[in-house]
Write an enzyme that holds these catalytic residues in place. Structure first.
Site, mmCIF file in Angstrom:
data_model
loop_
_atom_site.group_PDB
_atom_site.id
_atom_site.type_symbol
_atom_site.label_atom_id
_atom_site.label_comp_id
_atom_site.label_asym_id
_atom_site.label_seq_id
_atom_site.Cartn_x
_atom_site.Cartn_y
_atom_site.Cartn_z
ATOM 1 N N GLU A 112 -14.468 5.913 4.021
ATOM 2 C CA GLU A 112 -13.310 5.174 3.527
ATOM 3 C C GLU A 112 -13.037 3.972 4.435
ATOM 4 O O GLU A 112 -11.889 3.601 4.664
ATOM 5 C CB GLU A 112 -12.090 6.097 3.485
ATOM 6 C CG GLU A 112 -10.926 5.588 2.682
ATOM 7 C CD GLU A 112 -9.775 6.575 2.671
ATOM 8 O OE1 GLU A 112 -8.658 6.151 2.364
ATOM 9 O OE2 GLU A 112 -9.998 7.766 2.974
ATOM 10 N N ASP A 127 -7.497 16.583 6.114
ATOM 11 C CA ASP A 127 -7.345 15.303 6.804
ATOM 12 C C ASP A 127 -6.354 15.461 7.945
ATOM 13 O O ASP A 127 -6.738 15.659 9.087
ATOM 14 C CB ASP A 127 -6.886 14.222 5.820
ATOM 15 C CG ASP A 127 -6.603 12.894 6.499
ATOM 16 O OD1 ASP A 127 -6.964 12.725 7.682
ATOM 17 O OD2 ASP A 127 -6.026 11.996 5.864
ATOM 18 N N LYS A 165 -3.670 7.331 -4.144
ATOM 19 C CA LYS A 165 -2.566 7.907 -3.383
ATOM 20 C C LYS A 165 -1.517 8.443 -4.356
ATOM 21 O O LYS A 165 -1.003 7.714 -5.210
ATOM 22 C CB LYS A 165 -1.940 6.851 -2.480
ATOM 23 C CG LYS A 165 -2.848 6.376 -1.355
ATOM 24 C CD LYS A 165 -3.014 7.431 -0.284
ATOM 25 C CE LYS A 165 -3.791 6.909 0.904
ATOM 26 N NZ LYS A 165 -3.924 7.910 1.978
ATOM 27 N N ASP A 217 -5.381 11.603 -2.826
ATOM 28 C CA ASP A 217 -4.847 11.968 -1.511
ATOM 29 C C ASP A 217 -3.354 12.198 -1.675
ATOM 30 O O ASP A 217 -2.615 11.289 -2.065
ATOM 31 C CB ASP A 217 -5.120 10.851 -0.508
ATOM 32 C CG ASP A 217 -4.685 11.222 0.909
ATOM 33 O OD1 ASP A 217 -4.220 12.351 1.124
ATOM 34 O OD2 ASP A 217 -4.817 10.358 1.801
ATOM 35 N N GLU A 236 -7.423 15.572 -1.400
ATOM 36 C CA GLU A 236 -7.245 15.477 0.050
ATOM 37 C C GLU A 236 -5.854 15.940 0.484
ATOM 38 O O GLU A 236 -4.852 15.490 -0.062
ATOM 39 C CB GLU A 236 -7.472 14.028 0.490
ATOM 40 C CG GLU A 236 -7.359 13.805 1.990
ATOM 41 C CD GLU A 236 -7.715 12.389 2.384
ATOM 42 O OE1 GLU A 236 -7.413 12.009 3.531
ATOM 43 O OE2 GLU A 236 -8.290 11.656 1.558
ATOM 44 N N LYS A 255 -11.921 11.556 11.423
ATOM 45 C CA LYS A 255 -11.298 10.312 11.870
ATOM 46 C C LYS A 255 -11.381 10.259 13.389
ATOM 47 O O LYS A 255 -10.960 11.208 14.071
ATOM 48 C CB LYS A 255 -9.838 10.233 11.420
ATOM 49 C CG LYS A 255 -9.656 10.138 9.910
ATOM 50 C CD LYS A 255 -8.200 10.014 9.538
ATOM 51 C CE LYS A 255 -8.006 9.843 8.032
ATOM 52 N NZ LYS A 255 -6.576 9.748 7.649
ATOM 53 N N HIS A 294 0.870 -1.174 0.000
ATOM 54 C CA HIS A 294 0.000 0.000 0.000
ATOM 55 C C HIS A 294 0.907 1.224 0.000
ATOM 56 O O HIS A 294 1.528 1.560 1.012
ATOM 57 C CB HIS A 294 -0.897 -0.028 1.242
ATOM 58 C CG HIS A 294 -2.052 0.910 1.187
ATOM 59 N ND1 HIS A 294 -3.114 0.736 0.318
ATOM 60 C CD2 HIS A 294 -2.325 2.042 1.885
ATOM 61 C CE1 HIS A 294 -3.991 1.702 0.498
ATOM 62 N NE2 HIS A 294 -3.527 2.514 1.439
ATOM 63 N N LYS A 304 -10.109 6.265 -4.302
ATOM 64 C CA LYS A 304 -9.160 7.297 -3.906
ATOM 65 C C LYS A 304 -7.762 6.829 -4.301
ATOM 66 O O LYS A 304 -7.393 5.684 -4.027
ATOM 67 C CB LYS A 304 -9.215 7.565 -2.402
ATOM 68 C CG LYS A 304 -8.404 8.783 -2.003
ATOM 69 C CD LYS A 304 -8.675 9.211 -0.578
ATOM 70 C CE LYS A 304 -7.851 8.434 0.407
ATOM 71 N NZ LYS A 304 -7.956 8.993 1.765
#
Length: 382
Positions: free
Chosen positions: A326, A248, A168, A197, A223, A272, A20, A166
């Site tokens: 998410e 964020d 990255k 993001d 983001e 969050k 990831h 989304k």
């Protein structure tokens, strides 16, 4: 009054289904701090404290979360009435500064206990209770390879699991990132929403260039393109660009939410629970956003099943959730640590209706993935 008699904290390390790739780290596994509280009436509650990439994302790591709970929060807990969640968390805040992720794990476990004691879901203990029983869930495309990301997106679309993607970005040159994202936007045009993001990895000048280019290729949301403390830059970018900027990392509780809202620094907030300091503080962040005309997105720290469903209980109470959530964290892991997997279907995550969080740990999986495998097995929580 029921008192906390046992406090178990342990770290579990679970591999991810693929690397990831984020701007600040590449994850091959997720490390989660699991908390289990048991009170004098025999009621148990579970919570989770999870961050991303050790200390590469923020000031807390799995190791520091466990240390904060074991050394500084546990003595306060033992002196409190376990049934009084608000009073207990106020006492913890008085004794322990910062450490939002550790506090969130403890508050989650206390709310789980409270819901079980009263026979109601955690969502009914928050705000006015839930207003939805399921939540739209985004999937993050983060392999860094365009063809692989498109293939992965097609697969989850076909499974009716996600229609929000989304991506990255932030590790490559702006033009290269935009080319990557543009190809994905073209592949899913009319079938899925595509957002990006940047994880704070652009300067204001790069963000100014990138946000305009990303809008032109079909991106719906950008983001945290710049550093979390660059509030003035965020405000300038929000004023200049059509594509909404979502805060964020800049959000770490109600005070930061108020500053961002009053500065018009973002048109969307990624709420969050861990960054906010718990579910109750996360609800305050959402209330500030709603009062300010800022739209909401249910964010994640890529938690496992416990933190994910705790977030889902809170997000189910938001009257408006314009950008979905998410909450895909458990789907990124090779193994589920709950006795029953969470309910992902028809592009949504179902919010449990049982008492407390409505979930239980899988004792065997926990025993296998515990970092301290010689420790006693933690039995499933009812």
């Amino acid at each position: 009054m029921p008192a906390i008699e046992r406090i178990d904290t342990f770290i579990v390390d679970v591999p991810t289904i693929r690397p990831h790739v984020l701007a600040m780290a590449t994850m091959h596994a997720q490390s989660m701090v699991i908390v289990r509280l048991t009170d004098s009436d025999g009621v148990e509650g579970i919570g989770e404290g999870t961050t991303i990439g050790g200390l590469s994302y923020g000031e807390e790591s799995p190791e520091s979360i466990k240390l904060a709970i074991d050394t500084y929060i546990a003595p306060v807990l033992r002196a409190c009435d376990a049934a009084q969640v608000g009073a207990t968390m106020a006492a913890i805040r008085k004794s322990v500064r910062g450490n939002h992720f550790a506090k969130c794990a403890i508050e989650t476990a206390l709310l789980d206990m409270a819901g079980k004691r009263l026979g109601v879901p955690v969502s009914e203990l928050l705000g006015g209770g839930r207003v939805r029983s399921a939540l739209p869930v985004a999937w993050t495309l983060a392999s860094g390879d365009t063809a692989r990301d498109i293939e992965e997106g097609e697969a989850v679309l076909a499974q009716r699991r996600h229609r929000i993607f989304k991506i990255k970005i932030g590790k490559r040159a702006v033009a290269d990132d935009v080319a990557h994202v543009g190809a994905i936007c073209k592949a899913f045009a009319g079938r899925a929403s595509v957002r990006v993001d940047v994880n704070q990895n652009w300067s204001e000048a790069q963000a100014d260039l990138g946000m305009g280019m990303l809008h032109d290729v079909g991106v719906d949301l950008v983001e945290q393109p710049v550093a979390r403390d660059a509030v003035d830059a965020m405000a300038r970018l929000s004023a200049r660009h059509t594509v909404p900027l979502m805060a964020d990392e800049a959000l770490n509780g109600p005070r930061s939410a108020f500053r961002l809202a009053s500065s018009a620094a973002a048109r969307v907030f990624a709420v969050k629970i861990a960054q906010s300091g718990g579910l109750l503080a996360g609800g305050e962040v959402a209330a500030i956003a709603a009062a300010s005309g800022v739209e909401l997105y249910g964010g994640t720290m890529l938690e496992g099943g416990v933190g994910t469903i705790a977030s889902a209980h809170l997000f189910s109470t938001f009257p408006e959730l314009s950008w979905g959530t998410e909450l895909f964290g458990p789907l990124l892991l090779t193994e589920e640590i709950l006795s029953e997997p969470l309910g992902y279907a028809d592009f949504e995550l179902a919010v449990p209706t049982g008492p407390g969080l409505g979930i239980a740990l899988d004792a065997d999986k926990i025993a296998f993935f515990r970092r301290d495998r010689t420790a006693p097995v933690v039995h499933a929580s009812a």
